[in-house]
Design a protein around this motif. Structure first.
Motif, PDB file in Angstrom:
ATOM      1  N   ALA A  44      -0.307   0.717  -1.605  1.00 11.45           N
ATOM      2  CA  ALA A  44      -0.961   1.986  -1.929  1.00 11.45           C
ATOM      3  C   ALA A  44      -0.795   2.310  -3.407  1.00 11.45           C
ATOM      4  N   LEU A  45      -1.829   2.891  -3.983  1.00 13.12           N
ATOM      5  CA  LEU A  45      -1.810   3.304  -5.381  1.00 13.12           C
ATOM      6  C   LEU A  45      -1.310   4.743  -5.483  1.00 13.12           C
ATOM      7  N   ALA A  46      -0.283   4.943  -6.272  1.00 15.42           N
ATOM      8  CA  ALA A  46       0.278   6.279  -6.494  1.00 15.42           C
ATOM      9  C   ALA A  46       0.223   6.586  -7.996  1.00 15.42           C
ATOM     10  N   SER A  47       0.513   7.823  -8.318  1.00 20.71           N
ATOM     11  CA  SER A  47       0.568   8.242  -9.732  1.00 20.71           C
ATOM     12  C   SER A  47       1.392   9.520  -9.800  1.00 20.71           C
ATOM     13  N   GLU A  48       1.558  10.040 -11.014  1.00 18.76           N
ATOM     14  CA  GLU A  48       2.324  11.273 -11.175  1.00 18.76           C
ATOM     15  C   GLU A  48       1.717  12.412 -10.363  1.00 18.76           C
ATOM     16  N   ASN A  49       0.381  12.439 -10.289  1.00 20.23           N
ATOM     17  CA  ASN A  49      -0.301  13.528  -9.581  1.00 20.23           C
ATOM     18  C   ASN A  49      -0.625  13.198  -8.132  1.00 20.23           C
ATOM     19  N   VAL A  57       4.067   0.090  -2.877  1.00 27.09           N
ATOM     20  CA  VAL A  57       3.444   1.209  -3.585  1.00 27.09           C
ATOM     21  C   VAL A  57       3.445   0.876  -5.074  1.00 27.09           C
ATOM     22  N   LEU A  58       2.277   1.002  -5.705  1.00 31.35           N
ATOM     23  CA  LEU A  58       2.159   0.780  -7.145  1.00 31.35           C
ATOM     24  C   LEU A  58       1.980   2.119  -7.837  1.00 31.35           C
ATOM     25  N   ASP A  59       2.926   2.463  -8.700  1.00 26.35           N
ATOM     26  CA  ASP A  59       2.804   3.667  -9.519  1.00 26.35           C
ATOM     27  C   ASP A  59       1.947   3.309 -10.729  1.00 26.35           C
ATOM     28  N   THR A  60       0.710   3.741 -10.715  1.00 20.79           N
ATOM     29  CA  THR A  60      -0.231   3.325 -11.766  1.00 20.79           C
ATOM     30  C   THR A  60       0.098   3.922 -13.130  1.00 20.79           C
ATOM     31  N   ASP A  61       1.013   4.870 -13.182  1.00 21.55           N
ATOM     32  CA  ASP A  61       1.426   5.445 -14.467  1.00 21.55           C
ATOM     33  C   ASP A  61       2.656   4.756 -15.052  1.00 21.55           C
ATOM     34  N   ASP A  62       3.199   3.769 -14.340  1.00 20.36           N
ATOM     35  CA  ASP A  62       4.447   3.118 -14.756  1.00 20.36           C
ATOM     36  C   ASP A  62       4.169   1.639 -15.045  1.00 20.36           C
ATOM     37  N   VAL A 113      -8.338  -6.167  -4.392  1.00 22.37           N
ATOM     38  CA  VAL A 113      -8.147  -4.901  -5.099  1.00 22.37           C
ATOM     39  C   VAL A 113      -9.402  -4.048  -4.939  1.00 22.37           C
ATOM     40  N   GLN A 114      -9.232  -2.834  -4.411  1.00 20.72           N
ATOM     41  CA  GLN A 114     -10.323  -1.857  -4.368  1.00 20.72           C
ATOM     42  C   GLN A 114     -10.299  -1.123  -5.710  1.00 20.72           C
ATOM     43  N   HIS A 115     -11.265  -1.458  -6.572  1.00 18.21           N
ATOM     44  CA  HIS A 115     -11.212  -1.013  -7.962  1.00 18.21           C
ATOM     45  C   HIS A 115     -12.173   0.135  -8.235  1.00 18.21           C
ATOM     46  N   GLU A 116     -11.639   1.147  -8.854  1.00 19.21           N
ATOM     47  CA  GLU A 116     -12.419   2.268  -9.398  1.00 19.21           C
ATOM     48  C   GLU A 116     -11.703   2.654 -10.684  1.00 19.21           C
ATOM     49  N   PHE A 117     -12.449   2.809 -11.784  1.00 17.68           N
ATOM     50  CA  PHE A 117     -11.799   3.044 -13.072  1.00 17.68           C
ATOM     51  C   PHE A 117     -10.906   4.276 -13.055  1.00 17.68           C
ATOM     52  N   GLY A 118     -11.273   5.274 -12.267  1.00 20.40           N
ATOM     53  CA  GLY A 118     -10.455   6.479 -12.201  1.00 20.40           C
ATOM     54  C   GLY A 118      -9.084   6.234 -11.603  1.00 20.40           C
ATOM     55  N   LEU A 119      -8.947   5.190 -10.787  1.00 22.76           N
ATOM     56  CA  LEU A 119      -7.656   4.886 -10.174  1.00 22.76           C
ATOM     57  C   LEU A 119      -6.662   4.331 -11.193  1.00 22.76           C
ATOM     58  N   PHE A 120      -7.164   3.753 -12.278  1.00 23.87           N
ATOM     59  CA  PHE A 120      -6.291   3.165 -13.293  1.00 23.87           C
ATOM     60  C   PHE A 120      -6.522   3.832 -14.656  1.00 23.87           C
TER      61      PHE A 120
END
Length: 799
Positions: free
Chosen positions: A77-82, A94-99, A121-128
């Motif tokens: 799963a893709l995670a981030s600060e928000n 879990v991948l922290d996309t901000d780290d 990989v399910q890719h959308e530019f907003g995810l990264f």
């Protein structure tokens, strides 16, 4: 500075290949016994609320429902600060996309896990966002093959975006997009090789298509004309386009109501709260249309959502983003049978052409009002658009998407995965829906019974056999009611002269077609059905058995006058089953008489290169050798067994390859001296596949040769998608079976013949395979069986 030149990309990809070979060797050396190859999906995932998260969850569910003991799906799963969530247990990483370090650690973990054979990989530019460099580095570190699914493909990129996408594409083994226009953009604007790109349309749910009137009553909208849109709310949806059109729509359709279904998009809500929704409410009040607009501002379960969409008379898609490549909400609406009016996003332009929907300009409320009023005034137009849309979107059903993804996995991994289809649970819903108190209706429009098509003896005879099979397996007392119904229809069709008529209209009157058609096969099928009922007489009410026996006695008075090949075969089967419970000299004598005729036909037509009863192969071919095998089982006559096996093996060689079945097409029979043309596709009927399965079961019962068991599995998989279109023929949602496999499409109508044929096949394989069973059980044989060495044609003529 990173060197993104084509030469450097090529070198990096070659280096990945070398590292992958080392990884594959390690995989071979490690002890991973009884462990399935793992596919890691990198994506946003629920409880995160976004379209890609839902998409991934639906895809994984479809893959797990479609296959068993084939591969294991793992989730990162893709995670981030928000976006931090507590994930369900199926999420392994879990991948922290901000780290930045998180990318490196994940890549190393994947590389060290020999069970993981590829990453999707399910890719959308907003995810990264702001982390594309880290993501690119992650792909370079990975040694496992990667497939990138681009959910957004932007046309006319600047040099930075073009270079970035090219970099990602070169690091991937394959690229998946959801529309052909996205493929064209990648080739034209990004210079990516077309052979590296695969189009897999956005998955859609199979739907039973409940009557709109019933749903409108359920949701207190009876008498209303329902317009609807749904999705996570944001200004990009341009809901105001519809609101501005409503006053003009209401003038002509005062009973209209517009449903705005969905919560505000979580990322929008974090930034601006409910500002957009509040602006819409203000606009609604200004226009004075409060009574005509309803917000469904809550989370809906999938079943509730699909009901809202099925209830809609018109679905409105008014996105103002011309670069929106695809829309899941749009796809769901089409699968629910909604006539759609859409702005010209690429997905809509591709799917809605040729009468499958209506395209309007972006933010053009005037056009929208005109088209809504036109649709609401024309029931036939709405129905045609709905039907066209369903046929257009059918290949994208999640069941088909799962199969296409599995084939992609095989292609990328290199070492093929052995795909095992999961046997669907028994579902009699459509059988019962097609059955009135009088009998089973002949045809269906999609999955709605067409009473105007009337009834046939053929369908009710097959339905009687199938329901007896089901009762034999399940002892479901509700089956008895249906067994009586189908039997009574057969009895209704029996004339005083001992012959059956076949065609009955909706008024329960025999039609002219009975005098224009040879009814020998229909008479044979009725005898088969009555004999099968009698064969399970100990399970059934005595009055039903006595009536069936009485009816069969009358029908058999003319049986010795039959010379039609298939009619004789059906009669032999019926008398064989009757003889199991009521053995008699008369039964055996009739079986011998008809079987001898078939032997003579075989001897007349057969030659070294053509071991068959006729000089062509047509429909229901497998019935002929099966009938002779039944004759052998009833009489012990060796010649019946020899010709049965010889002719059946000849037929199997014509319709089976190593991994698939292709029955003789109804577009053209196969004549002696002709060769099957693989390119001649289409015209494959479920009934022929089902009859092949019934015959294979009988031959396995007698000869115990595993090749028959394997071919039985292959043939049943045809219903589940193992065919030249890689599309399902059986609909697990409705319990119906589509009417045929054509060259480029599946006929989505689910009539009696196809649906009952599937059920007969499904109940036949129940002896051998189940949804939770990989190895088939041993089949108990209740009689002594003689085994033969292979026999040639000349030996047959001397017996």
């Amino acid at each position: 500075m990173i060197n993104n030149s084509p030469l450097n990309r090529t070198n990096e990809f070659a280096a990945k290949k070398i590292r992958r070979l080392i990884s594959d060797e390690r995989f071979e050396l490690q002890e991973i016994k009884n462990k399935l190859p793992e596919i890691l999906l990198l994506s946003s995932y629920p409880p995160r609320e976004c379209g890609i998260a839902t998409y991934t969850q639906d895809l994984i569910k479809a893959l797990n429902n479609k296959f068993k003991d084939s591969f294991a799906i793992r989730i990162c799963a893709l995670a981030s600060e928000n976006e931090k969530h507590i994930y369900p247990e199926e999420v392994r990483h879990v991948l922290d996309t901000d780290d930045s370090n998180s990318y490196i650690k994940l890549a190393e973990d994947i590389n060290m896990n020999a069970a993981i054979r590829m990453v999707m990989v399910q890719h959308e530019f907003g995810l990264f966002r702001n982390n594309e460099l880290d993501f690119s580095r992650f792909l370079k570190i990975l040694v496992k093959p990667v497939s990138l699914v681009f959910h957004t493909v932007l046309p006319r990129p600047d040099e930075f975006l073009k270079s970035n996408v090219q970099d990602l594409a070169h690091l991937a083994e394959a690229i998946v997009v959801m529309t052909h226009s996205s493929l064209d953009i990648l080739v034209r604007d990004y210079d990516i090789l077309e052979e590296k790109i695969m189009v897999i349309g956005h998955g859609t749910h199979l739907v039973e298509h409940t009557d709109k009137k019933i749903l409108k009553r359920k949701y207190d909208l009876q008498g209303k004309k329902v317009l609807a849109t749904f999705g996570l709310l944001s200004s990009g949806k341009s809901i105001e386009t519809t609101l501005n059109a409503l006053p003009e729509i209401i003038k002509q359709n005062p009973e209209v109501v517009f449903l705005i279904i969905g919560k505000t998009h979580p990322s929008v809500f974090k930034k601006e709260g409910e500002n957009y929704r509040n602006r819409l409410i203000e606009q609604i009040e200004t226009l004075g249309i409060q009574e005509q607009v309803k917000f469904i501002n809550r989370f809906l379960t999938l079943s509730d959502l699909l009901e809202y969409l099925q209830m809609a008379d018109v679905y409105l898609f008014t996105s103002k983003d011309p670069n929106q490549a695809v829309s899941g909400t749009f796809s769901y609406a089409i699968s629910c049978g909604c006539p759609i009016i859409s702005t010209p996003i690429p997905h809509a332009c591709e799917v809605l052409k040729n009468g499958s929907g209506i395209i309007i300009d972006f933010e053009n409320s005037g056009q929208l009002a005109i088209e809504v009023n036109r649709l609401l005034a024309d029931d036939t137009l709405r129905s045609n658009i709905s039907s066209n849309g369903l046929h257009k979107i059918a290949p994208n059903a999640w069941e088909n998407s799962a199969l296409t993804h599995a084939l992609l996995f095989n292609k990328i991994i290199g070492k093929p995965i052995s795909l095992h289809y999961r046997v669907p649970a028994l579902n009699l819903n459509h059988i019962k829906k097609m059955t009135t108190s009088f009998g089973m209706i002949q045809f269906s429009i999609i999955n709605h019974p067409d009473i105007d098509s009337g009834y046939t003896l053929d369908d009710n005879a097959r339905a009687l056999i199938a329901m007896c099979q089901h009762f034999e397996l399940t002892r479901d007392e509700e089956d008895i009611k249906y067994i009586y119904t189908y039997f009574n229809f057969i009895k209704f069709c029996l004339r005083p002269n001992g012959y059956f008529l076949n065609y009955v209209d909706e008024r329960k009157e025999f039609t002219e077609q009975n005098s224009q058609t040879n009814l020998a096969d229909s008479n044979g099928r009725a005898i088969w059905a009555l004999g099968y009922l009698i064969s399970i007489s100990e399970l059934l009410p005595i009055d039903l058995v006595l009536k069936a026996e009485s009816t069969l006695r009358v029908a058999l008075e003319n049986a010795d006058k039959v010379y039609s090949t298939r009619a004789m075969a059906f009669i032999i089967k019926g008398v064989y089953y009757r003889n199991i419970k009521k053995h008699s000299v008369e039964n055996v004598a009739l079986i011998r008489q008809l079987a001898d005729r078939m032997v003579q036909m075989f001897r007349h037509e057969a030659k070294e290169s053509w071991l068959w009863f006729e000089n062509y192969l047509t429909y229901a071919n497998s019935i002929l050798p099966e009938a002779l095998l039944c004759a052998y089982m009833a009489t012990g006559e060796l010649i019946y067994k020899v010709i049965a096996k010889t002719s059946f093996d000849f037929l199997l060689a014509k319709i089976f390859t190593e991994k698939s079945i292709k029955v003789i097409s109804n577009k053209g029979w196969l004549h002696v001296g002709e060769e099957l043309i693989p390119e001649k596709l289409g015209g494959e009927q479920p009934i022929d596949v089902a009859y092949s399965i019934l015959a294979l079961s009988k031959f396995y019962e007698v000869f115990q040769e595993n090749v028959y068991l394997k071919k039985m599995e292959i043939a049943f998989d045809w219903f589940l998608g193992n065919n030249h279109l890689n599309q399902i023929i059986y609909n697990p949602c409705t319990g119906g079976c589509f009417d045929g496999l054509e060259d480029t499409n599946v006929n989505l109508n689910q009539g009696a013949e196809s649906t009952v044929s599937y059920l007969m096949a499904r109940l036949t394989i129940a002896k051998y395979f189940s949804a939770d069973q990989t190895q088939p059980p041993k089949f108990a044989i209740n009689q002594k069986v003689h085994f033969l060495r292979p026999t040639n044609y000349f030996h047959i003529n001397t017996l």
